[in-house]
Design an enzyme around this catalytic site. Structure first.
Site, PDB file in Angstrom:
ATOM      1  N   TYR A  51      74.802  11.929  44.038  1.00 30.43           N
ATOM      2  CA  TYR A  51      74.670  12.870  45.157  1.00 30.43           C
ATOM      3  C   TYR A  51      73.205  13.237  45.386  1.00 30.43           C
ATOM      4  CZ  TYR A  51      75.389  17.082  47.981  1.00 30.43           C
ATOM      5  OH  TYR A  51      75.354  18.026  48.982  1.00 30.43           O
TER       6      TYR A  51
ATOM      7  N   SER B  30      70.680  19.720  50.982  1.00 34.29           N
ATOM      8  CA  SER B  30      71.220  20.459  49.837  1.00 34.29           C
ATOM      9  C   SER B  30      70.077  20.878  48.930  1.00 34.29           C
ATOM     10  CB  SER B  30      72.192  19.557  49.061  1.00 34.29           C
ATOM     11  OG  SER B  30      72.528  20.119  47.806  1.00 34.29           O
TER      12      SER B  30
END
Length: 247
Positions: free
Chosen positions: A162, A149
């Site tokens: 995250y 990501s």
């Protein structure tokens, strides 16, 4: 999203390279599985046997890998059964697309159990499955692709859990790349920006914002970046690739 992949009997009879895709039943993972099915026999990874089976049927030349990646014993049993269930004595491509976002909260409101859950799924499960499949990947001088990501490079407010998992995933892939180069195994880390998936809807809801689909990447665009890494000749390797929405 592309429709059913038709595979003729003649094509199915020819040995094709094997690709295992985790998180293949939705979003980015599904797009990757459908794209790879054009050239590979896909092993469809997912937690729910019914949805895994549906995609296996849709792809045609495919096999199921229905497993809870957070369950170590379940993973071990599933990997042990791969040779019989998928007819594969080696794996050419392993794509780690399964993952979760976790809580959107400041560090001050961190929950220890949630940290452990997210790190378990986004990092520990990836390292564990890769380690178990390395003999099969080495046998084919294969490729490992981790869907990371933008959060694997930059952590914003309320994204500590995250982002921590994605920073850690980048460390795992960087180490793996150096360790496995002598064995002929290549390692690619893909870092997409925001992608228009169900997970993105969940994230925007947690953030209190609207789901602005036109401002996000399509899952097919991420699948196309995976295809770049897969189609390179063995003498070249994509180490890290970032892809963002344009405009």
């Amino acid at each position: 999203m592309p429709g059913r992949v038709e595979t003729s009997r003649a094509t199915a009879a020819v040995e094709r390279p094997v690709a295992l895709v985790t998180g293949a039943t939705r979003g980015i993972g599904r797009a990757i599985a459908i794209d790879l099915a054009r050239t590979h026999r896909v092993i469809v990874g997912g937690r729910d046997p019914e949805t895994v089976g549906a995609l296996v049927t849709e792809l045609g030349d495919a096999a199921p890998f229905a497993v809870d990646l957070a369950d170590e014993a379940h993973v071990a049993a599933a990997v042990a059964g791969l040779a019989d269930g998928a007819g594969a004595d080696g794996i050419d491509v392993l794509v780690h697309s399964a993952g979760v976002i976790g809580p959107i909260a400041p560090v001050a409101a961190s929950d220890r159990a949630e940290f452990r859950r997210i790190l378990e799924l986004n990092v520990v499960a990836v390292a564990d499955l890769t380690a178990r499949l390395l003999p099969a990947l080495r046998a084919r001088r294969g490729l490992v692709v981790a869907i990371n990501s933008g959060a694997g490079h930059n952590a914003g407010p309320r994204s500590s859990v995250y982002a921590a998992s994605k920073f850690a995933l980048r460390a795992v892939t960087d180490s793996l790349r150096a360790e496995e180069a002598p064995n002929g195994v290549r390692v690619t880390s893909i870092h997409p920006g925001r992608v228009g998936t169900d997970m993105q809807r969940e994230l925007r809801a947690a953030e209190g914002g609207e789901h602005e689909h036109e401002r996000y990447l399509e899952p097919d665009s991420v699948a196309a970046t995976v295809r770049v890494a897969v189609d390179l000749p063995p003498s070249a390797s994509v180490h890290s690739l970032s892809v963002r929405p344009f405009g």
